[in-house]
Write an enzyme that holds these catalytic residues in place. Structure first.
Site, mmCIF file in Angstrom:
data_model
loop_
_atom_site.group_PDB
_atom_site.id
_atom_site.type_symbol
_atom_site.label_atom_id
_atom_site.label_comp_id
_atom_site.label_asym_id
_atom_site.label_seq_id
_atom_site.Cartn_x
_atom_site.Cartn_y
_atom_site.Cartn_z
ATOM 1 N N TYR A 197 40.170 38.883 32.540
ATOM 2 C CA TYR A 197 40.824 39.650 33.570
ATOM 3 C C TYR A 197 41.916 39.249 34.455
ATOM 4 O O TYR A 197 42.024 38.168 34.948
ATOM 5 C CB TYR A 197 39.677 39.648 34.594
ATOM 6 C CG TYR A 197 39.573 40.755 35.588
ATOM 7 C CD1 TYR A 197 40.696 41.502 36.143
ATOM 8 C CD2 TYR A 197 38.267 41.134 36.336
ATOM 9 C CE1 TYR A 197 40.523 42.608 36.939
ATOM 10 C CE2 TYR A 197 38.174 42.126 37.313
ATOM 11 C CZ TYR A 197 39.445 42.787 37.498
ATOM 12 O OH TYR A 197 39.169 43.878 38.799
ATOM 13 N N CYS A 198 42.889 40.153 34.316
ATOM 14 C CA CYS A 198 44.038 39.807 35.005
ATOM 15 C C CYS A 198 44.857 38.649 34.734
ATOM 16 O O CYS A 198 45.233 38.665 33.396
ATOM 17 C CB CYS A 198 43.974 40.043 36.424
ATOM 18 S SG CYS A 198 45.435 40.045 37.541
#
Length: 603
Positions: A336-337
């Site tokens: 994530y990210c």
């Protein structure tokens, strides 16, 4: 008979109430409010002075101011800006003067003509001539400010983008809604409550000043592990950098290939486990996945030498730990990210070492590898900002509150001034909103790694240059990644812009599936099927460009999660009994503590 504020004043014959003449009781109450406000500010000042004395006693030193106002106007660009601003305000004065001489007297614009701006939703902004004039003047001046910025000559694109960002932020800060004396809603609330709303707002503001962070939510409404981050599981592995959580299965059989989730260390992992209704973790477990979550440690002075290699090594360690625990050759992964950015580097390193088969699939949640189109965050990577970060990171880590302020500034109207008005000026109670609680639960970042990330990736964009960067001693080339990839992007993402996330499609060599989700960086990811919110688009994964993909994309209402689990099943649909090592703490890795563990609670 008295009005809402308790006023009993009347006209000459004493029969008509006059709301502008306060009663003795009102005057006494307002005096009490002012006295209490003064005492609150005095107590706050004394508390801050005591904290400063303690800092000095402990050997701390205040950081030198990173700004020098004496030299600001010596800059030619600043002089040009000052001249243009003077002209702008001169035009504003002329506008006011012309309105004052209008015959008949100035009348507000009809409501239908008012701009669609929720800051000015109160009817008085259009129906009351005074506030209508204030609103229209502000609109004229803010538009002029932005137009003047765009018309400045002699600026390169980077300087122009910075100036436009600053102009927009300034215009938002100067909105009349942000001041009590020019906001009709605030004035009415203050009159209705006889000043108690302003007093309550002052209390909120002083509390935020004391904690050094703007509050978006009632922080007492949640407790991690009690009513947030509650999916059952055990911490089964721990290093100096992370804890590994194994969640308890809820199905008799589970997919043979387990899932390892790497959340960003800029925030805490439980964005994916807010509550049972929103939890991606719980939903994934219910789909029959053996789910493992990495919980990163918030940085402290002991982590001053931590760099990107350490996070890559931690990802490999988590993957190997799960493979060994369950006796499986490979795992599914989610990044994530920033953890997705790092996961791409990890996969490139494994590919270069001939170990790519450790990962059966990779899913990227709003992640970037090519930072050319990374949006407004690129404004925070110049030399002056990096120098400021160095000052702020003197202990060896960057306090997460600074990062929170940076992210809030990207959407200042929604994430700063909206809360200034609601919490400070109107004195509203904070909402018990789990997502906002998570957003304010900041983590500290290792200073050396954070600078490396900003310079090597955001500023110099080296990750997409084959061999330009090495991790753990191995040069990385994203083109060597042949792992099947699921790439999710948010249409309204301001942290990882859609066009930037799309670039993953250009740099990976394996089969790729691109999914465009409605909403942004958080709500675009955390969108459970039961909520029946938003939509997602799928299309031609061989499209040559984002525009080509969007032109032929098919929209589906609701959450993209079911589409993702279908994709996971297609990678490997084999199942095994949920027993033995599939139960947290029952295999060779014994339980250290209950989920969510200690690291997520450390500040």
């Amino acid at each position: 008979m008295s009005d809402a504020g308790g006023n009993t004043g009347g006209d000459d014959n004493g029969t008509t109430p006059n709301p502008f003449i306060p009663s003795p009781d009102d005057m006494q109450h307002w005096a009490s409010v002012m006295a209490r406000a003064q005492q609150m500010m005095l107590d706050h000042a004394m508390g801050q002075a005591g904290a400063d004395r303690q800092t000095d006693k402990d050997g701390g030193a205040g950081a030198a101011s990173p700004f020098d106002p004496a030299t600001w106007l010596a800059n030619p660009a600043a002089q040009m800006w000052a001249e243009q601003s003077a002209r702008m305000w001169e035009q504003g004065v002329q506008f006011w003067s012309s309105l004052a001489t209008l015959q008949p007297p100035f009348a507000p614009a009809a409501p239908a003509e008012a701009p669609k701006d929720r800051r000015f939703a109160d009817p008085d902004w259009t129906q009351n001539p005074v506030f209508a004039l204030i609103r229209q003047t502000y609109g004229l001046l803010s538009d002029q400010m932005l137009a003047t910025t765009r018309q400045l000559s002699g600026l390169d694109p980077e300087a122009r983008a910075k100036l436009e960002f600053a102009a927009k932020a300034t215009a938002e800060a100067l909105s009349p809604t942000n001041l009590a004396i020019t906001n009709p809603e605030v004035i009415k609330r203050a009159v209705e409550t006889r000043g108690e709303s302003l007093l309550k707002g002052l209390k909120h503001m002083l509390a935020d000043l004391a904690r050094g962070q703007l509050s978006h939510v009632d922080t007492d409404a949640f407790e991690v592990g009690v009513n947030i981050a509650t999916t059952p599981g055990k911490v089964i592995h721990e290093t100096e950098l992370y804890q590994l959580i194994h969640y308890a299965p809820t199905t008799a059989e589970v997919f043979t290939v387990p899932l390892v989730i790497f959340p960003p260390w800029i925030n805490r992992f439980y964005i994916l486990d807010l509550n049972p209704q929103k939890s991606f973790v719980r939903w994934a477990v219910d789909q029959g996945l053996s789910v493992f979550m990495v919980s990163w440690k918030s940085a402290d002075a002991s982590m001053k030498d931590v760099v990107w290699d350490d996070y890559v090594a931690a990802q490999v360690d988590a993957i190997d730990t799960v493979r060994d625990l369950l006796g499986v050759p490979h795992v599914h992964t989610i990044g994530y990210c920033v953890a997705g950015t790092t996961l791409a580097a990890t996969l490139a390193m494994l590919a270069a070492r001939g170990e790519a088969d450790k990962v059966r699939s990779v899913t990227f949640f709003t992640a970037q590898v090519d930072f050319e189109l990374a949006g407004d965050l690129k404004l925070f990577v110049d030399d002056s900002y990096l120098a400021l970060l160095q000052q702020l990171s003197a202990p060896g880590f960057l306090d997460g509150r600074y990062m929170a302020a940076t992210f809030n500034s990207l959407r200042g109207r929604d994430l700063i001034w909206n809360y200034v008005v609601n919490n400070y000026l109107l004195g509203n109670d904070y909402p018990p909103f789990d997502l906002l609680y998570w957003n304010g639960d900041t983590t500290n970042l290792p200073a050396k790694w954070h600078r490396q990330y900003l310079v090597d990736l955001y500023r110099d964009n080296r990750l997409v240059l084959p061999g330009s960067l090495s991790v753990c001693g191995t040069p990385v080339d994203l083109r060597k990644i042949e792992t099947p990839a699921y790439i999710q992007a948010g249409r309204e993402d301001h942290i990882a812009p859609l066009a930037s996330v799309w670039r993953l499609m250009d740099h990976l060599s394996g089969p790729r599936t691109f999914v465009l989700a409605g909403s942004g960086h958080i709500a675009g990811v955390v969108n459970p099927p039961a909520a029946h919110k938003y939509q997602y688009w799928t299309g031609d994964n061989d499209a040559k460009s984002l525009a080509e993909f969007e032109a032929g994309a098919t929209e589906t209402k609701g959450s993209w999660w079911p589409h993702w689990i279908g994709w996971i099943s297609a990678q490997d649909g084999k199942k095994t009994a949920a027993k033995g090592a599939r139960i947290p703490g029952k295999g060779k890795k014994k339980a250290i503590e209950d989920a969510p563990g200690r690291y997520v609670k450390q500040r």
